[in-house]
Design a protein around this motif. Sequence first.
Motif, short mmCIF file in Angstrom:
data_model
loop_
_atom_site.label_atom_id
_atom_site.label_comp_id
_atom_site.label_asym_id
_atom_site.label_seq_id
_atom_site.Cartn_x
_atom_site.Cartn_y
_atom_site.Cartn_z
N LYS A 169 -4.04 -8.23 -5.71
CA LYS A 169 -3.38 -9.41 -5.40
C LYS A 169 -3.88 -10.33 -4.06
O LYS A 169 -4.76 -9.93 -3.47
CB LYS A 169 -1.86 -9.06 -4.86
N SER A 170 -3.68 -11.60 -4.26
CA SER A 170 -4.21 -12.52 -3.12
C SER A 170 -3.68 -11.70 -1.71
O SER A 170 -2.63 -11.83 -1.47
CB SER A 170 -3.82 -14.12 -3.31
N THR A 171 -4.72 -11.77 -0.78
CA THR A 171 -4.42 -11.30 0.53
C THR A 171 -5.18 -12.23 1.43
O THR A 171 -6.47 -12.51 1.14
CB THR A 171 -4.74 -9.83 0.86
N PRO A 172 -4.82 -12.32 2.69
CA PRO A 172 -5.45 -13.28 3.74
C PRO A 172 -6.64 -12.46 4.50
O PRO A 172 -6.35 -11.92 5.61
CB PRO A 172 -4.64 -13.97 4.61
N GLU A 173 -7.91 -12.40 3.80
CA GLU A 173 -8.88 -11.72 4.49
C GLU A 173 -10.20 -12.61 4.92
O GLU A 173 -11.16 -12.30 5.21
CB GLU A 173 -9.55 -10.87 3.62
N GLY A 174 -9.82 -14.05 4.92
CA GLY A 174 -10.85 -14.71 5.42
C GLY A 174 -11.54 -15.67 4.38
O GLY A 174 -11.48 -16.85 4.51
N ALA A 175 -12.31 -14.89 3.45
CA ALA A 175 -12.86 -15.84 2.60
C ALA A 175 -12.05 -16.20 1.40
O ALA A 175 -11.06 -15.74 1.11
CB ALA A 175 -13.91 -15.01 1.85
N ASP A 513 6.95 -13.16 5.60
CA ASP A 513 5.58 -13.16 4.90
C ASP A 513 4.88 -11.76 5.00
O ASP A 513 4.17 -11.36 4.11
CB ASP A 513 4.56 -14.19 5.85
N GLN A 514 5.20 -10.98 6.25
CA GLN A 514 4.80 -9.62 6.25
C GLN A 514 5.26 -8.65 5.07
O GLN A 514 4.44 -8.12 4.46
CB GLN A 514 5.06 -9.06 7.53
N ARG A 515 6.47 -8.81 4.63
CA ARG A 515 7.12 -8.23 3.75
C ARG A 515 6.38 -8.72 2.29
O ARG A 515 6.00 -7.77 1.43
CB ARG A 515 8.74 -8.13 3.54
N ARG A 516 6.22 -10.10 2.20
CA ARG A 516 5.77 -10.40 0.85
C ARG A 516 4.33 -10.03 0.68
O ARG A 516 4.14 -9.66 -0.53
CB ARG A 516 6.09 -12.07 0.78
N PHE A 518 2.25 -7.67 2.48
CA PHE A 518 1.76 -6.41 2.89
C PHE A 518 2.76 -5.42 2.84
O PHE A 518 2.87 -4.22 3.72
CB PHE A 518 1.23 -6.47 4.32
N GLY A 519 4.27 -5.64 2.16
CA GLY A 519 5.15 -4.74 2.29
C GLY A 519 4.80 -3.37 2.02
O GLY A 519 5.16 -2.24 2.45
N PHE A 520 3.82 -3.29 1.07
CA PHE A 520 3.69 -2.02 0.41
C PHE A 520 2.71 -1.33 1.52
O PHE A 520 2.61 0.13 1.25
CB PHE A 520 2.60 -2.31 -1.03
N LEU A 521 1.71 -1.78 2.22
CA LEU A 521 1.06 -1.19 3.40
C LEU A 521 2.16 -0.80 4.54
O LEU A 521 1.95 0.51 4.93
CB LEU A 521 0.09 -2.31 3.98
N LEU A 522 3.05 -1.81 4.80
CA LEU A 522 3.81 -1.49 6.02
C LEU A 522 4.87 -0.22 5.52
O LEU A 522 5.13 0.72 6.34
CB LEU A 522 4.58 -2.59 6.24
N ASP A 523 5.18 -0.28 4.28
CA ASP A 523 6.13 0.77 3.73
C ASP A 523 5.27 2.30 3.96
O ASP A 523 5.63 3.32 4.45
CB ASP A 523 6.61 0.84 2.29
N ALA A 524 4.02 2.11 3.39
CA ALA A 524 3.10 3.24 3.55
C ALA A 524 2.75 3.89 4.80
O ALA A 524 2.82 5.17 5.00
CB ALA A 524 1.87 3.06 2.60
N LEU A 525 2.84 3.08 5.80
CA LEU A 525 2.39 3.54 7.05
C LEU A 525 3.49 4.06 7.67
O LEU A 525 3.17 5.09 8.84
CB LEU A 525 1.93 2.16 8.18
N GLN A 526 4.68 4.00 7.26
CA GLN A 526 5.73 4.67 7.83
C GLN A 526 5.84 6.43 7.56
O GLN A 526 6.68 7.19 8.11
CB GLN A 526 7.34 4.04 7.54
N TYR A 527 5.02 6.81 6.45
CA TYR A 527 5.19 8.22 5.92
C TYR A 527 3.94 9.05 6.67
O TYR A 527 3.23 9.44 5.76
CB TYR A 527 5.12 8.14 4.57
N GLY A 528 4.13 9.11 7.87
CA GLY A 528 2.95 9.84 8.69
C GLY A 528 1.60 9.33 8.26
O GLY A 528 0.73 10.29 8.03
N ALA A 529 1.25 8.29 8.54
CA ALA A 529 -0.18 7.71 8.14
C ALA A 529 -1.04 8.38 9.32
O ALA A 529 -0.74 8.22 10.66
CB ALA A 529 -0.23 6.37 8.19
N PRO A 530 -2.35 9.02 8.64
CA PRO A 530 -3.29 9.69 9.75
C PRO A 530 -3.73 8.49 10.60
O PRO A 530 -4.27 7.57 9.96
CB PRO A 530 -3.94 10.59 9.00
N PRO A 531 -4.48 8.94 11.81
CA PRO A 531 -5.45 7.81 12.32
C PRO A 531 -6.73 7.97 11.26
O PRO A 531 -7.20 9.04 10.79
CB PRO A 531 -5.86 8.54 13.60
#
Length: 597
Positions: A169-175, A513-516, A518-531
């Motif tokens: 999916k389209s994400t804002p990574e610069g290019a 906009d964060q939810r729309r 990157f919601g999948f990333l923010l949700d994943a980060l809440q489940y004990g994401a490691p450094p």
Amino acid sequence: MKRTDYCGRIDRRYLGNDVTVMGWVHRRRDHGGVVFIDLRDREGVVQVVCDPDRADTFAIAEKLRNEYCIAVIGRVRPRPDGTVNPNLRSGEVEILAKTIEILNVSATPPFQLDDENLSETVRLTHRVLDLRRPQMQQNLMVRYRAATAARRYLDGHGFVDIETPVLYKSTPEGAREFLVPSRMHHGQFYALPQSPQLFKQMLMIAGFDRYYQIVKCFRDEDMRADRQPEFTQIDIETSFLDETEIREIMEGLVRAMFKDAIGVELPKPFPILAYADAMRDYGSDKPDLRVPLKLTELTDVMRSVDFKVFRAAAELRNGRVAALRVPGGGAMSRKEIDDYTALASVYGAKGLAYIKVNDATKPTEEGLQSPIVKFLSSDVLRTILERSSAASGDVIFFCADRAKVVNDTLGALRARVGHDRGLFETGWKPLWVVDFPMFEPDDASGAWVARHHPFTAPKDAHAESFVADPEHALAKAYDVVLNGWEIGGGSVRIHRQDVQARVFEALGIGAEDQRRKFGFLLDALQYGAPPHGGIAFGLDRIASLMCGADSIRDVIAFPKTQRGQDLLVDAPAPATEQQLRDLHIRVRPSDAIKPTG
């Protein structure tokens, strides 16, 4: 027939034995009734001799032309005295042909394969034949060995090869991204990934603590010698390691690739340079350390001079005045200086001032030659000479403008002058560049954007300084540079949901906009994401450096031109009306599209 070995590997081991080789006629020579054939395959060339005593074989040899595909059975014998070719592995032997079979004939090639003056258009249009050329065969074999070495090293260090999606999916990574319309979901689009960035982060959250992939990535951006719309990354991510530990493992990877692919031992360890120091001394975050020249900072000196060009730049909030001393440059002609001035204009500089140092002991018009000397006091001139370590016979170039223009201009000038005037060292000069800015202003809007990408961790994730003072925030980011080319870049990632949300806020990405996006990333980060953190290496660039190629197109089998076209298959090409109808797309003529903005 069963092939005994490759042509290029037939050597003294096979003396007195019958062998079968297969390949393409590189060259056919008729020497007084004896026909010599240089038979070529991917490993090189072997000389085949056709004696008229074998009438049937000789008759076939007389019919051969360049690029015929043939098989030869014959006896390996030493070459006669005086005909040994020490540049070939097969150069001490030749094959006396007993049987020749024409496997396929060839039309007359559009060019000679050993022609070194071919245009790139001709080469890419006839890429299949271009790839038969020994240099291109060697390039792709070096690339293969580099990729194999990378896999071997990463496998040996516990990394797991995992594939990630290409339809994304389209994400804002610069290019700018390539969009792919969906037939089943009317009016919706996939995007081809610029990198597997978010997927590899989610693999870390999923518990695969060491991941790698040699993967295609896509960016719809303007072409350069080191860019293609599709390119190949060695993509890597790992958990539970800090920035220093990641760099140590990755440095070992680069060293293993160069040793295994081309037998080069890179320096150990790689030097480390802070981004701010790189820009101050070299005007570039990817300096070519083979050129020993450094820039001289003069902004503070120029704030009090009467020369308005220098003073105005020094007083700018983001201005800079800097100089580049060229040893022995006083011998430059006016045309050479004008040519360097023209180079400066490419990078947005309004001009390039200079001083020829005729006598370094006299910081006045008597010892210095330049139109600007009369506008600078002897004290300022003395400071310039001292800071730049100028000696008699040198020339000093000056640039005064916004810091970005000065850095781009003098950084490019430093590289060009160093190579033009033989002021560079041979060999390999790697380094790490670290402590990058977290954010940078967008050239068009002035808004803050991520220097690398918005998932890079700030140096101090617990402080709010990166939100309150984005201009001075530093990131846990690092690039590896080799001979002036950035060959890899990475960072420690944000592994806490609250920090990621605050970084999005600093970039002007609101909660909705964060939810729309990157919601999948923010949700994943809440489940004990490691450094976690990682890096991506440009395989195309690494292979180019290994091969001494001027462009990554010379190490890619089927590249695009600078206009993004594939001349071999004639792509891109129009879609049929039925294809467009299935996708619910109507193509408007270009003259009907109104410009935006």
